[in-house]
Every structure is written in structure tokens, then in C-alpha cells.
Design a protein around this motif. Structure first.
Motif, PDB file in Angstrom:
ATOM      1  N   LEU A 388      66.812  -8.847-113.563  1.00 19.94           N
ATOM      2  CA  LEU A 388      65.612  -9.686-113.595  1.00 19.94           C
ATOM      3  C   LEU A 388      65.951 -11.101-114.017  1.00 19.94           C
ATOM      4  CD1 LEU A 388      63.183  -7.151-115.339  1.00 19.94           C
ATOM      5  CD2 LEU A 388      63.695  -7.408-112.899  1.00 19.94           C
ATOM      6  N   ASP A 389      65.272 -12.033-113.390  1.00 14.19           N
ATOM      7  CA  ASP A 389      65.465 -13.446-113.727  1.00 14.19           C
ATOM      8  C   ASP A 389      64.559 -13.783-114.914  1.00 14.19           C
ATOM      9  OD1 ASP A 389      65.764 -16.157-113.892  1.00 14.19           O
ATOM     10  OD2 ASP A 389      65.337 -16.579-111.796  1.00 14.19           O
ATOM     11  N   ASP A 390      65.157 -13.843-116.114  1.00 18.85           N
ATOM     12  CA  ASP A 390      64.353 -14.140-117.299  1.00 18.85           C
ATOM     13  C   ASP A 390      64.683 -15.515-117.868  1.00 18.85           C
ATOM     14  OD1 ASP A 390      66.855 -13.526-118.137  1.00 18.85           O
ATOM     15  OD2 ASP A 390      66.303 -11.922-119.502  1.00 18.85           O
ATOM     16  N   GLY A 391      65.046 -16.436-116.953  1.00 18.71           N
ATOM     17  CA  GLY A 391      65.395 -17.791-117.385  1.00 18.71           C
ATOM     18  C   GLY A 391      64.253 -18.478-118.112  1.00 18.71           C
ATOM     19  N   ASP A 392      63.033 -18.249-117.662  1.00 24.01           N
ATOM     20  CA  ASP A 392      61.855 -18.854-118.309  1.00 24.01           C
ATOM     21  C   ASP A 392      61.190 -17.874-119.276  1.00 24.01           C
ATOM     22  OD1 ASP A 392      62.241 -21.150-116.784  1.00 24.01           O
ATOM     23  OD2 ASP A 392      61.041 -20.359-115.116  1.00 24.01           O
ATOM     24  N   GLY A 393      61.868 -16.769-119.543  1.00 23.01           N
ATOM     25  CA  GLY A 393      61.272 -15.756-120.420  1.00 23.01           C
ATOM     26  C   GLY A 393      60.437 -14.781-119.615  1.00 23.01           C
ATOM     27  N   LEU A 394      60.573 -13.502-119.908  1.00 20.57           N
ATOM     28  CA  LEU A 394      59.799 -12.483-119.206  1.00 20.57           C
ATOM     29  C   LEU A 394      58.362 -12.456-119.721  1.00 20.57           C
ATOM     30  CD1 LEU A 394      62.442  -9.604-119.166  1.00 20.57           C
ATOM     31  CD2 LEU A 394      61.753 -11.060-117.249  1.00 20.57           C
ATOM     32  N   PRO A 395      57.374 -12.239-118.845  1.00 20.28           N
ATOM     33  CA  PRO A 395      55.964 -12.272-119.266  1.00 20.28           C
ATOM     34  C   PRO A 395      55.555 -11.105-120.149  1.00 20.28           C
ATOM     35  CG  PRO A 395      56.148 -11.571-116.982  1.00 20.28           C
ATOM     36  CD  PRO A 395      57.524 -11.976-117.413  1.00 20.28           C
ATOM     37  N   LEU A 396      56.345 -10.008-120.117  1.00 26.16           N
ATOM     38  CA  LEU A 396      56.008  -8.824-120.890  1.00 26.16           C
ATOM     39  C   LEU A 396      57.241  -8.306-121.617  1.00 26.16           C
ATOM     40  CD1 LEU A 396      53.903  -6.860-118.226  1.00 26.16           C
ATOM     41  CD2 LEU A 396      52.988  -8.129-120.168  1.00 26.16           C
ATOM     42  N   ALA A 397      57.011  -7.490-122.631  1.00 24.19           N
ATOM     43  CA  ALA A 397      58.118  -6.831-123.308  1.00 24.19           C
ATOM     44  C   ALA A 397      58.745  -5.807-122.362  1.00 24.19           C
ATOM     45  CB  ALA A 397      57.618  -6.141-124.579  1.00 24.19           C
ATOM     46  N   ARG A 398      59.982  -5.421-122.658  1.00 19.92           N
ATOM     47  CA  ARG A 398      60.705  -4.531-121.755  1.00 19.92           C
ATOM     48  C   ARG A 398      59.999  -3.195-121.584  1.00 19.92           C
ATOM     49  NH1 ARG A 398      66.948  -5.832-123.744  1.00 19.92           N
ATOM     50  NH2 ARG A 398      67.028  -7.924-122.818  1.00 19.92           N
ATOM     51  N   ASN A 399      59.470  -2.628-122.639  1.00 18.50           N
ATOM     52  CA  ASN A 399      58.764  -1.354-122.530  1.00 18.50           C
ATOM     53  C   ASN A 399      57.518  -1.465-121.655  1.00 18.50           C
ATOM     54  OD1 ASN A 399      60.536   0.200-124.004  1.00 18.50           O
ATOM     55  ND2 ASN A 399      59.440  -0.058-125.943  1.00 18.50           N
ATOM     56  N   GLU A 400      56.867  -2.630-121.710  1.00 11.52           N
ATOM     57  CA  GLU A 400      55.680  -2.843-120.884  1.00 11.52           C
ATOM     58  C   GLU A 400      56.064  -2.976-119.411  1.00 11.52           C
ATOM     59  OE1 GLU A 400      52.397  -5.174-123.428  1.00 11.52           O
ATOM     60  OE2 GLU A 400      54.306  -6.254-123.337  1.00 11.52           O
ATOM     61  N   ILE A 401      57.184  -3.649-119.133  1.00 14.17           N
ATOM     62  CA  ILE A 401      57.668  -3.758-117.756  1.00 14.17           C
ATOM     63  C   ILE A 401      58.007  -2.370-117.218  1.00 14.17           C
ATOM     64  CG2 ILE A 401      59.519  -4.651-116.289  1.00 14.17           C
ATOM     65  CD1 ILE A 401      59.708  -7.041-118.204  1.00 14.17           C
ATOM     66  N   LYS A 402      58.698  -1.599-118.028  1.00 12.66           N
ATOM     67  CA  LYS A 402      59.073  -0.234-117.646  1.00 12.66           C
ATOM     68  C   LYS A 402      57.835   0.591-117.313  1.00 12.66           C
ATOM     69  CE  LYS A 402      61.157   3.889-119.760  1.00 12.66           C
ATOM     70  NZ  LYS A 402      61.925   4.392-120.929  1.00 12.66           N
ATOM     71  N   GLU A 403      56.814   0.504-118.133  1.00 18.29           N
ATOM     72  CA  GLU A 403      55.603   1.290-117.923  1.00 18.29           C
ATOM     73  C   GLU A 403      54.865   0.847-116.664  1.00 18.29           C
ATOM     74  OE1 GLU A 403      52.991   4.411-118.870  1.00 18.29           O
ATOM     75  OE2 GLU A 403      55.033   3.895-119.509  1.00 18.29           O
ATOM     76  N   CYS A 404      54.809  -0.450-116.424  1.00 19.96           N
ATOM     77  CA  CYS A 404      54.121  -0.958-115.223  1.00 19.96           C
ATOM     78  C   CYS A 404      54.832  -0.518-113.949  1.00 19.96           C
ATOM     79  CB  CYS A 404      54.035  -2.482-115.281  1.00 19.96           C
ATOM     80  SG  CYS A 404      52.896  -3.121-116.531  1.00 19.96           S
ATOM     81  N   VAL A 405      56.157  -0.597-113.944  1.00 14.20           N
ATOM     82  CA  VAL A 405      56.922  -0.164-112.771  1.00 14.20           C
ATOM     83  C   VAL A 405      56.745   1.336-112.554  1.00 14.20           C
ATOM     84  CG1 VAL A 405      59.242   0.099-111.813  1.00 14.20           C
ATOM     85  CG2 VAL A 405      58.603  -2.038-112.957  1.00 14.20           C
ATOM     86  N   ARG A 406      56.808   2.112-113.624  1.00 11.20           N
ATOM     87  CA  ARG A 406      56.662   3.563-113.513  1.00 11.20           C
ATOM     88  C   ARG A 406      55.286   3.945-112.971  1.00 11.20           C
ATOM     89  NH1 ARG A 406      55.444   7.989-116.867  1.00 11.20           N
ATOM     90  NH2 ARG A 406      54.735   6.584-118.512  1.00 11.20           N
ATOM     91  N   LYS A 407      54.244   3.272-113.444  1.00  9.73           N
ATOM     92  CA  LYS A 407      52.898   3.572-112.961  1.00  9.73           C
ATOM     93  C   LYS A 407      52.764   3.261-111.474  1.00  9.73           C
ATOM     94  CE  LYS A 407      50.221   3.178-117.244  1.00  9.73           C
ATOM     95  NZ  LYS A 407      49.166   2.434-117.966  1.00  9.73           N
ATOM     96  N   LYS A 408      53.381   2.164-111.028  1.00 14.25           N
ATOM     97  CA  LYS A 408      53.319   1.841-109.596  1.00 14.25           C
ATOM     98  C   LYS A 408      54.047   2.903-108.780  1.00 14.25           C
ATOM     99  CE  LYS A 408      51.742  -1.122-107.912  1.00 14.25           C
ATOM    100  NZ  LYS A 408      50.426  -1.250-107.235  1.00 14.25           N
ATOM    101  N   LEU A 409      55.210   3.334-109.240  1.00 14.05           N
ATOM    102  CA  LEU A 409      55.974   4.357-108.524  1.00 14.05           C
ATOM    103  C   LEU A 409      55.232   5.694-108.488  1.00 14.05           C
ATOM    104  CD1 LEU A 409      59.499   3.524-109.961  1.00 14.05           C
ATOM    105  CD2 LEU A 409      58.858   3.386-107.550  1.00 14.05           C
ATOM    106  N   MET A 410      54.516   5.999-109.555  1.00 20.56           N
ATOM    107  CA  MET A 410      53.801   7.277-109.640  1.00 20.56           C
ATOM    108  C   MET A 410      52.399   7.208-109.034  1.00 20.56           C
ATOM    109  SD  MET A 410      55.929   9.342-111.157  1.00 20.56           S
ATOM    110  CE  MET A 410      55.125  10.661-112.062  1.00 20.56           C
ATOM    111  N   GLY A 411      51.984   6.018-108.595  1.00 24.11           N
ATOM    112  CA  GLY A 411      50.664   5.887-107.987  1.00 24.11           C
ATOM    113  C   GLY A 411      49.520   5.898-108.978  1.00 24.11           C
ATOM    114  N   TRP A 412      49.800   5.430-110.200  1.00 19.69           N
ATOM    115  CA  TRP A 412      48.783   5.411-111.253  1.00 19.69           C
ATOM    116  C   TRP A 412      48.279   3.993-111.509  1.00 19.69           C
ATOM    117  CZ3 TRP A 412      52.219   8.729-115.001  1.00 19.69           C
ATOM    118  CH2 TRP A 412      52.237  10.044-114.515  1.00 19.69           C
ATOM    119  N   GLU A 413      47.976   3.254-110.460  1.00 17.34           N
ATOM    120  CA  GLU A 413      47.494   1.885-110.652  1.00 17.34           C
ATOM    121  C   GLU A 413      46.139   1.891-111.343  1.00 17.34           C
ATOM    122  OE1 GLU A 413      49.917   1.864-106.801  1.00 17.34           O
ATOM    123  OE2 GLU A 413      48.434   3.157-107.742  1.00 17.34           O
TER     124      GLU A 413
END
Length: 413
Positions: A388-413
Motif C-alpha cells: 500500500l502507498d502510505d506516503g501521505d498516511g493511511l486513512p485508517l488503522a491497519r486492523n480497520e483496513i483488514k476488516e474492510c477488505v475482509r467484509k468486501k471479500l465476504m460480501g458483508w457490505e
């Protein structure tokens, strides 16, 4: 039998918004047919809300109630027909399934290479979406960002239509990419990938030991662990008393995207045949499956060790169909996603599409990507390593990014 070729697959589109579309398949049987059909339905972005399967071992009848965005129904029908066992409609003569038809024939791999002036957020997802719509299957990806901000993208793809060697198909592909990338794309080339070219598509053969021990563990932990389903209640039971000829496998679990496919691919890998089955997702987002199955020799599953092994694997595949983690890679942040590969060699559909969509929604730019297959714990895994390009800082904490990606993969939007 007088069944016509056009009646092998029948799709009755929903009459009004919110109603399911009904897909009926009526054809000779083969082990793993349900898995192959469910994989194609998942590939077209549809979810199975209900299903009914029956077979006498020679001929099968399957009905799927599917929901999702409007799709290209004629194309879906053609793809479903392609995995149904062959028979001659002209002579009404059925050619029953033979083992040599089960393994997909190898397809030519092509290298799609293009340069862009800059790496805008969401660019990679837009490209991935176009390739999916063109029925180009992504096998490997190498994305690199140069110091001046230009991006080189290498996509190793196969063509479902088997036409990418033609000038017309290549022009169609490049034209669709230009329509999305516009002036940002400076060049684009497509060529058949020979051995020397495909060698550079291989990801790093090294995965840190801590990753392989945690992400690829094939046993369920005794208690809830971060990265598992929020509801860790997955029930898989076996009953040999209800039917004189079949073993009943009953499953109750939280619904997720591709759940029926995950169940079917596990049974296919174990060479288990489904004689009759019903499954449905209820309004509380739970799924219930009743499957009457037998071994390939036509007998029940009576061996306690085989029963335990099958139940354990089903629980694991339904609790953790994909593995997701976000961790440090030196000073950078890396997103890792892994999914098991079928014994037939097929990977899970739309994984990269959903990863890039999640990152686009999160407004996170991708710096580089590696997709490769690794054999870990005697299983083949498709591993996505995304820097990930975090040159300007990531908008969320790593655990939050992980959870958002997992929910998209699992279809839990």
C-alpha cells in the motif's frame, strides 16, 4: 431422451426488482458439477439464495435461485453450458461423463503490458473490472511505480473465449482499457507469454514463517481469533441413519459470498458425490444445507476418521474461506490475501476484483502487487501481496483496513 440442447440450461429472469432469477440445469451428471456451476455463478457476481439438487448418478437436475446485479444472461448461459457433460443434441444420444473431461485443458497465457502517466486512486480496480467484463482471467499481476510517478502494469491473463491471439480481440481489449484510462495510458501491448516472460510473473518464493503458521493454519482454534467470522458458530453434522443409501451432511452457518461454492469445492476435492441437496439463506443471514452424499464408490461415509476429516475441513472452509492480514513490510504496509486453490487448479473468482474495489472505496493507493501460488501444508494457495502507498498516511488503522477488505471479500457490505 428427448431433451433439447437449449433446454440443458434455462434462465428465467426476475419479473421485478428484488425477486430472484431462477437458473435450471438439466444434464448428465459428473462429480463436481455443482462446484463448477456455482463457481461460474459467483464469477458473474451473483449470489445463490436457494438451491435444489437431485441426481440418480447418471442424470441430474439442479435449480438455483440467484440474486445480484443485472448481468449478461445469454453469456452466463453459454458458460454454464460449457461445464455440463457433453451429449449430442442431433442424435439425442447422451455421452455420459468420463474422467478425462474433469480436468480443464491448459489455456494460453498472454502478457498485457501498459504504462500510465500516474497512479490515480482506484486505477487498478478500474482495469481489473474491465478485464473481468471482457472475460479475461487474471493469473498474475505485477504492478510497479517508478520514481517519477509513472506506473507499469503487467497482467498475465487467459481468455475464456480463447480469442486473444487474434488482432480483433486484442484491439477490443486495448480499446476498452483506453476508454477507462483515457490519456493517462501512454502505451499498451498484448503478446503470448513464453517461458521467459512468465518467469518474471512468479512472486517471491519466500513467505515469512510467522505468516505461514498463522494465515495458513488448517485447524480451527479453540477460541475466537482475530480474522475469523464475527459469528464463529458453524455446525457440520453427519447422519447415517436417515437414508439407507446415503450419508446426510447438515450444515448451518453464517452466510457469506460464495458459501455454496466453498461447500461444493470442498466436496469435489474429497471426491464426494451429492445425490440430493437443498440449501437456502434465511432473512437472518444464516444458511442451512441438507446434502445427501456418497463416496465415489457409491457407498456411505461410514469410516469415523473420514467423517471427522470431512466435517473438520468443511468447518474450516466455511469459517475461513479466505485469509486476510495487514502487516509491516519494513517501513511499508502490506495487505495479504490468500485463498485455497481447487485440486483442479482453479482459483477463487473475483478475489483481486474485490480487493481493489475495497481499497478504492477506502481511498488507498496501491504501490505494487504480486500474485503467486504457493504450496503450504500440502495445499496450493493463491497469495495476493499488495504493498500500500502510505506516503501521505493511511486513512485508517491497519486492523480497520483488514476488516474492510475482509467484509468486501465476504460480501458483508
Amino acid at each position: 431422451m428427448g431433451i433439447l440442447y437449449e433446454d440443458v440450461v434455462i434462465i428465467k429472469e426476475a419479473e421485478k426488482e428484488g425477486d430472484p432469477t431462477v437458473i435450471t440445469v438439466n444434464c448428465p451428471d459428473k462429480t463436481g458439477l455443482g462446484c463448477d456451476l456455482c463457481r461460474i455463478i459467483l464469477l458473474f457476481g451473483l449470489s445463490i439464495s436457494r438451491g435444489d439438487v437431485s441426481t440418480d448418478g447418471k442424470w441430474c437436475y439442479l435449480v438455483f435461485w440467484v440474486v445480484g446485479r443485472p448481468t449478461r444472461w445469454d453469456l452466463l448461459k453459454n458458460r454454464l453450458l460449457e461445464v455440463c457433460p457433453m451429449f449430442s443434441p442431433a442424435a439425442s444420444e447422451i455421452y455420459y461423463y468420463r474422467p478425462e473431461f474433469q480436468q480443464p485443458k491448459p489455456q494460453d497465457v498472454f502478457l498485457l503490458k501498459f504504462w500510465c502517466y500516474f497512479d490515480r486512486k482506484g486505477l487498478l480496480h478500474d482495469v481489473t473490472k474491465v478485464l473481468c467484463e471482457l472475460e479475461l482471467t487474471i493469473k498474475r499481476v505485477k504492478v510497479s511505480t517508478a520514481p517519477d510517478g509513472r506506473v507499469m502494469d503487467l497482467f498475465f491473463v487467459t481468455d475464456t473465449r480463447e480469442q486473444l491471439h487474434t488482432k480483433e480481440r486484442q484491439e477490443e481489449t486495448i480499446g476498452h482499457l483506453r476508454a477507462v484510462l483515457r490519456d493517462a495510458m501512454t502505451s499498451c501491448e498484448i503478446e503470448l507469454a513464453g517461458p521467459q516472460i512468465t518467469a518474471c510473473s512468479q512472486g517471491s518464493s519466500f513467505l515469512p514463517k510467522a505468516i505461514t503458521q498463522d494465515m495458513f493454519c488448517l485447524e480451527l482454534p479453540s477460541k475466537h481469533t482475530n480474522g475469523f467470522l464475527s459469528s464463529n458458530l458453524v455446525s457440520v453434522t453427519v447422519d447415517n441413519f436417515l437414508s439407507p443409501c446415503h450419508t446426510l451432511v447438515q450444515i448451518f452457518c453464517q452466510d457469506h459470498k460464495g458459501l455454496i461454492y466453498d461447500t461444493m469445492r470442498t466436496l469435489k476435492d474429497y471426491n464426494i458425490q451429492i445425490s440430493y441437496g437443498r440449501f437456502f439463506a434465511n432473512p437472518k443471514e444464516n444458511c442451512e444445507l441438507d446434502l445427501f452424499v456418497m463416496q465415489v464408490d457409491g457407498k456411505k461415509i461410514l469410516d469415523p476418521e473420514k467423517q471427522n476429516a470431512l466435517c473438520s475441513r468443511l468447518r474450516m472452509e466455511l469459517v475461513r474461506p479466505l485469509r486476510v492480514d495487514v502487516l509491516s513490510r519494513g517501513p511499508d504496509t502490506e495487505l495479504l490475501v490468500a485463498n485455497p486453490v481447487e485440486l483442479s487448479g482453479r482459483g477463487r473468482p473475483l478475489v483481486f476484483h474485490d480487493i481493489t474495489l475495497a481499497l478504492k472505496i477506502l481511498d488507498i493507493r496501491i504501490f505494487s502487487v504480486e500474485i503467486a501460488r504457493h504450496r503450504i501444508h500440502d495445499r496450493e494457495w493463491e497469495v495476493y501481496r499488495i504493498l500500500l502507498d502510505d506516503g501521505d498516511g493511511l486513512p485508517l488503522a491497519r486492523n480497520e483496513i483488514k476488516e474492510c477488505v475482509r467484509k468486501k471479500l465476504m460480501g458483508w457490505e
